[in-house]
Each structure stands twice: as C-alpha cells, then as structure tokens.
Design an enzyme around this catalytic site. Structure first.
Site, PDB file in Angstrom:
ATOM      1  N   SER A  83      46.764  34.458  29.021  1.00 20.13           N
ATOM      2  CA  SER A  83      47.040  32.488  29.546  1.00 20.13           C
ATOM      3  C   SER A  83      45.934  32.509  30.483  1.00 20.13           C
ATOM      4  O   SER A  83      45.769  31.225  30.763  1.00 20.13           O
ATOM      5  CB  SER A  83      48.195  32.795  30.444  1.00 20.13           C
ATOM      6  OG  SER A  83      48.412  33.626  31.609  1.00 20.13           O
ATOM      7  N   LYS A 118      46.720  26.169  32.172  1.00 22.35           N
ATOM      8  CA  LYS A 118      47.000  25.294  33.231  1.00 22.35           C
ATOM      9  C   LYS A 118      46.502  23.802  33.006  1.00 22.35           C
ATOM     10  O   LYS A 118      46.982  22.735  33.514  1.00 22.35           O
ATOM     11  CB  LYS A 118      46.714  25.372  34.564  1.00 22.35           C
ATOM     12  CG  LYS A 118      47.609  26.538  35.555  1.00 22.35           C
ATOM     13  CD  LYS A 118      48.526  26.861  35.795  1.00 22.35           C
ATOM     14  CE  LYS A 118      49.321  27.693  36.384  1.00 22.35           C
ATOM     15  NZ  LYS A 118      50.973  27.834  36.831  1.00 22.35           N
ATOM     16  N   GLU A 163      50.024  22.367  44.162  1.00 23.87           N
ATOM     17  CA  GLU A 163      49.992  23.543  44.845  1.00 23.87           C
ATOM     18  C   GLU A 163      49.138  24.748  43.918  1.00 23.87           C
ATOM     19  O   GLU A 163      49.134  24.239  43.116  1.00 23.87           O
ATOM     20  CB  GLU A 163      50.852  24.648  45.711  1.00 23.87           C
ATOM     21  CG  GLU A 163      52.275  24.787  43.968  1.00 23.87           C
ATOM     22  CD  GLU A 163      52.770  23.836  43.524  1.00 23.87           C
ATOM     23  OE1 GLU A 163      52.603  22.658  43.503  1.00 23.87           O
ATOM     24  OE2 GLU A 163      52.831  24.149  41.503  1.00 23.87           O
TER      25      GLU A 163
END
Lengths: 275, 410
Positions: free
Chosen positions: B375, B86, B108
């Site tokens: 990830s 992210k 969010e």
C-alpha cells in the site's frame, strides 16, 4: 415500564409561575475526583441551580473544547467509572429529592455499558434525563432503539438543537425532545473562547411547535449572557466551561473552589429573575 | 434521511452531533450525483492517470520466494504519486469538495501518508489545507511532516489525549463542527460516520479491480489469497472489494504489536469489542465502560483503536479472515523485501507482507499465488527503523543488518 420522571416538568412550571428563567450549571462527574465532585454538586444546588446537567467523563470527548476535555481527563485519572459517576448522582439525590438532573453522555458509554442497564441504573440512581452528544435524530431508533430503552426505564431523552437545523429537524426535535431542548447558541464545540450566537428564529420556532422548554448553551459564561439568552426567547441557560474553569483553577484549594462556585452560581441565577 | 444505506449489517451509521448532519447529507448527495456525472468521472480519471500514475504495476517477487513454490505478487500502490494508496481517494474527495463549493480542507493523519496526499491535492486544486497529526506520530514520521509543510499545508501537532491518530481524529471533528460551511473534512480511511466508509471504498476499489485483471492477464486465474494490512482499513477494502463476489480467501492483517496477549497492539478486529466511536458502530479497543484505550503499533498508520465498520461486518459474516503480524514480523518483512527485491515497503504494508511470508514458510511445497497490497513505500520509515535496529543491537560492526535476529519468534 417505569413511569416518566416529572422533575423537569415540575421545575419549569414553578419557574414560569415565578416569572424566572432556569439556570443550569454543567460539570463533569468525578472531576476532579468522586468525593470533591459530590461536594461540588451539593454546592451548585445550595447556591440556587434550578437543575443540573452532568457529564460522564469520556476518553474522547470530540464535541468538547479544551476545558471539558481536561475535566474528563482529571476525572478518569482519578479512577472515575460509570458506576462511580452514578454513585455521585445518587449521593446528591439523597439530599436533593426534587432537583432535575440530566446526564450528558457520549453514546459509546451507553452502548458498551449495556443500553438497557445504562438507562436502568440512571433511573435507579436518580437521573431524570439523558442527552447523547453524538446521536442525531436520524440515529435514535434505526440502529439500537434508544428511545424505547429510555422510555422503558422512565428516562427522558433530551435532544440537541443546533442553530443550523432545518425546519424538518426542528420539528422532529420539538416533537421528540423530552424534559427540555438543548438549544445551541452557535456551531462548534463547548467552550468560552468563541462568542455566543442568538438563535432567535429557532427558539421562536420551537415555541410555536410547543416543544419542551429550551435551554440555551455553548459560550455562556456571564450573568449578561444569561439575560441575553432569556431575551432571545430561551427558557433558561446552561453554563459549563466557565464553571469547570473555576474547578480547574482551584484544584489545590477545595474551600476556595466551593466558595467561588457558590458566588458564581448565585450571580448567574440572579440574572434569571424579573425577566 | 440518508440516500445510501449507512449500515453494513449492524455496523456503521452516522453517530455525530446533530450539527454535522447537514454537512454529511450534502456530502452524500454530492457523491451520489458525481457517480452519475460524466464530467466528474472524466476529470477524476484524468487525474488518476496523468497526475497520480494509475494504473500501478503488479510485480512478481523474484528472490523472496526462492526455494518455495509460492508466488508473491505485489500490487504496487507504493509507486503511486505521494507514495501510498491514499492519493486515490483524496483526488475523488477533493473534487467532491470543489463541487460543494468548499475552500478549505482538513484531515487527520497517522503515518502522514494521508496528510501528504491531502496536502498535494490541495496544492494542485488550490484549497487551504490543515492537517491534524498526533505529536507522537509527527515525531516518528518527521519526513512526512516536512513534505506536508513543503506543499503548503499547515500541520497542527495534537497534544491532547494519547497524542496519536485517534486524538488527531477528535481534533479534526472539532474543527469540522465549527467550520463545515467552508470546510470539507477529508477522512483518510474507510472509517468514520456514513458516508465516509462508502465514499472511501468506492474511490479505493480501483486497487483490487486493477490487480484482479492484471493477475488474470499474467496467470489466467485468481490468487489463492489476497492480503492487505488493516489500520482503519482503506487499502484493505480497496483490495478486497473486487474479490467480494468471489471465493478468493481474503486476509486483513492487523498490527499485533508486542503480541496479541500483551496490552500493546492495535488488533481491533481480533481483540476489540463492539461500540460506537468515531461516528460508527464497529469494534474498538476499550474498557468495560466504553473508554477507548490507546492502541500501540510500530507503524503509525496502523496505530488506531477502532476500525472501519465494513471490516467489522466482513469479519462477522466470515468473508474476511483478520490476523495479526507483530512488530518483529513486520520489521523482518520490511528488511527482507528491501534486501531481496530492492523495494522498501511502508511499515504498514510490511504487516501484509509478513502474513504472505508466513503462509509461504508454512507451506513451502504448496503451489500458491499470493496477492499482497503493497500500500505504500517505506522512505518515511527509514530513520525510525534505523533507530530501532540500532537500539536493539541488530546492526553489525560493519553496518550490515542482522536480519536473522530481527524476529526471534520465527
């Protein structure tokens, strides 16, 4: 091709002749359930509403504040479906053949139900116009063609004019919005928590561009607000959350709910007279 | 009208209230200009290298594949600052927000990884920060809630709807509609209205570009498959983009929850139907009227009833195969990687790993190279996994994990 409905046009014409503004209440269909909702619709009309704007309940109403969110949830929990909402409209239409009715929807309800079928059923059940909260001008025809589908079934497409719209967008809305223009008094979402703004310049611009009549919405909850809306140059006012709150606080007493709605709508309507 | 094409085939678009269009157009314009701006690119690159820790490593599993001819390479986004991929794209979006003169950022978050990434970049660049997180997710990802607050973010626990990621998205959209003049909505996945799916992809595609080059250097060839988990789809599109011009088979792994034929999953691409939700035409889990269902997954980051529009497109044209991994398969992969390789994967990434393990077990004698996007790291999941293992009686009296019993379907 079904002929376009003329109910909004005729109503605004009659109001102009009487020198009155329009008062348009908003409620969520099937809130709190189908049977009570049908009574609510009749009550709003009997109390003097000039037109109705009715919401289809949606699981994810991202343009709505907490009051309408709760209404949508009540409706869905009671078993509301799109077909039952159409049924509620059609039962009102049987008793009020002339009142203009618009449906405020989130686009997923149109797309998944089937765009053609949606507009066809809307028309069959007595709806005159549809507003799609999450379809901006630039998306009206470039994916699926909402404009063509609505026109084919004689449904007017109402566009929403936000107070920050560029002149280009105001022009487009003026040219394309049918029935009325839903003019937003401020940014944000529905609800009475925030003050309501006075987009005088935009309303003036819409007039200059010969748009359909403009109804001001968002944050309108008192007769005073209705008067201000008309003074700002709107042709009428839409009031949603304040009405839905009346439903919300009388869930256990239908008689009181309908009485309170009657008084509220009468007072709001009275504020549209003698402008 | 938008500068870039807002659609991927028939999917995508910018289905938002008219009031948000000027903000999205400004964002698109800023993004397009930034792509050509040397100063922007230099600053982004500097932050990616010296703050976030790029490039991330490519690690060959030493023990997990023993007894088979499969090689599994892990793209180590878990080593990125913040603990997940992210961080790649929040740096890019935060720089865009600064160029637009915004002073506040909202986001969010599901698993809390995007929330953490947003909080850290806001701390670094001096933005006010508010994170919307479903109450249910805040409970199962408690460590991340504290990390966000520690870094100065306000965490708003959302109690509307199903109290999960989609409701956090709705709440963020409501905030954005009221405050876009000062506020940038930093969408955390490759979903939402145009230009977000494109922006997020462009800032995440570094994952696949690096991995492909690293594998070329080590093995001298492309992998036999590249695998990533898909919730909204940002790490997957980040891995896949570098391979779209090749013939390398690509697998997106969705959360199959308690099974694709149960009602408890988040397998939007495999079980969803077309509609327009969260700003774009894509596939959604929804009923015949278009009411959105609540999704389900053991992993908060994959628990979403829609998916990025480019994934819907890539499935439609047959370029990417989307498959499911159940809760049990993911849980087994989570424990296996920890036990065999000393790497605790995020519950989300464990879904991708589960698919690789499945492919390995199906063809133990096949010489194959599988590239898995790891990830994120699983530190955030340990308390929840511990609780689940205890509840299911999968912890022996001596405290060891009964790994062979985790996945009864095996």
């Amino acid at each position: 091709m079904t002929a376009k409905s003329l109910r909004f046009q005729n109503t605004f014409k009659a109001l102009r002749q009487k020198n009155e503004g329009a008062f348009v209440p908003f409620v969520t269909l099937c809130d709190p359930n189908l049977e009570t909702s049908v009574k609510i619709l009749h009550t709003l009309c009997a109390a003097g509403a000039d037109a109705l704007e009715l919401g289809l309940p949606f699981s994810d109403p991202c343009a709505d504040g907490t009051v309408i969110q709760a209404a949508d949830k009540r409706a869905l929990n009671s078993g509301a479906t799109t077909d039952r909402c159409f049924e509620a409209v059609s039962r009102l239409r049987a008793d009020y053949p002339d009142i203009p009715i618009s449906l405020l929807v989130y686009v997923n309800l149109v797309t998944v139900y089937g765009m053609e079928k949606f507009f066809e059923q809307a028309r069959v059940n007595g709806v005159d116009a549809v507003l799609m909260a999450d379809v901006p001008c630039c998306m009206l025809s470039c994916g699926e063609d909402f404009v063509a589908a609505a026109e084919a079934h004689g449904i007017e497409l109402v566009l929403i004019a936000p107070s920050n719209a560029s002149d280009k967008i105001v022009r487009e809305i003026a040219a394309r919005s049918q029935g009325y223009v839903y003019a937003l008094s401020r940014y944000g979402i529905t609800g009475t928590e925030n003050v309501f703004g006075r987009p005088v310049a935009m309303l003036k611009r819409l007039k200059e561009l010969n748009s359909a009549p403009a109804l001001l919405g968002f944050g309108i909850s008192t007769p005073e607000h209705v008067k201000i809306a008309l003074q700002c140059g709107a042709d009428g006012a839409i009031c949603g959350s304040a009405i839905v709150k009346i439903i919300e606080r009388n869930l256990n007493n239908e008689t009181a709910m309908l009485e309170e709605l009657t008084i509220f709508v009468r007072n709001m309507k009275a504020a549209t007279k003698g402008r | 009208m938008s500068i870039l094409n807002p659609f991927f085939g028939r999917f995508g678009g910018m289905y938002v209230p008219e009031v948000l269009i000027p903000a999205l157009e400004e964002l698109e314009q800023t993004f397009v200009q930034a792509q050509q701006n040397e100063n922007f690119k230099r600053e982004l690159n500097e932050l990616l290298i010296n703050y976030a820790g790029r490039p991330t490593k490519l690690t060959l599993c030493r023990n997990l594949t023993r007894g088979t001819k499969t090689k599994i390479y892990l793209k180590r986004e878990d080593l990125l600052h913040g603990g997940a991929h992210k961080t790649n794209q929040v740096i890019g979006q935060a720089l865009l927000a600064r160029h637009m003169g915004k002073t506040r950022i909202i986001a969010e978050t599901g698993a809390g990884q995007h929330g953490v990434a947003t909080a850290l970049i806001c701390a670094l660049l001096g933005f006010k920060c508010r994170i919307y997180m479903g109450k249910k997710d805040a409970e199962r990802q408690r460590p991340n809630v504290f990390r966000m607050r520690l870094m100065g973010a306000e965490v708003c626990e959302v109690t509307s709807g199903s109290c999960s990621l989609k409701d956090a998205c709705n709440e963020a959209l409501r905030d954005y509609a009221a405050n876009f003049n000062t506020t940038h909505y930093m969408i955390g996945t490759a979903a939402g209205p145009h230009p977000f799916p494109t922006i997020v992809r462009e800032f995440q595609k570094v994952i696949g570009e690096e991995a492909r080059a690293q594998l070329q250097q080590i093995e001298g060839r492309d992998p036999d498959a590249a695998i990533a988990c898909v919730g909204g789809g940002s790490n997957a599109i980040g891995l896949f983009t570098a391979f779209l011009d090749s013939k390398v088979p690509l697998y997106g792994v969705e959360p199959a929850g308690l099974g694709l034929d149960s009602n408890k999953h988040g397998a939007t691409l495999e079980r969803g139907t077309e509609g327009i939700f969260f700003g774009a035409r894509s596939l959604n889990l929804q009923n015949e009227d278009g009411q959105i269902y609540e999704s389900y997954s053991i992993s908060a980051g994959l628990d979403f009833p829609s998916v990025g529009p480019q994934h819907a497109y890539l499935q439609d044209i047959g370029r990417v195969k989307y498959v499911g991994a159940t809760d049990n398969e993911a849980l087994e992969a989570f424990v296996l990687l920890s036990e065999r390789e000393g790497i605790i994967p995020a519950m989300e990434s464990s879904h991708a790993l589960a698919q690789a393990i499945k492919m390995m077990r199906e063809n133990p004698d096949k010489e194959q190279i599988l590239l898995v996007n790891l990830s994120g790291r699983g530190d955030k999941d340990i308390f929840n996994v511990d609780k689940i293992l205890h509840e299911r009686g999968l912890i022996a009296a001596d405290g060891s994990i009964l790994i062979d019993q985790i996945n009864p379907q095996r």
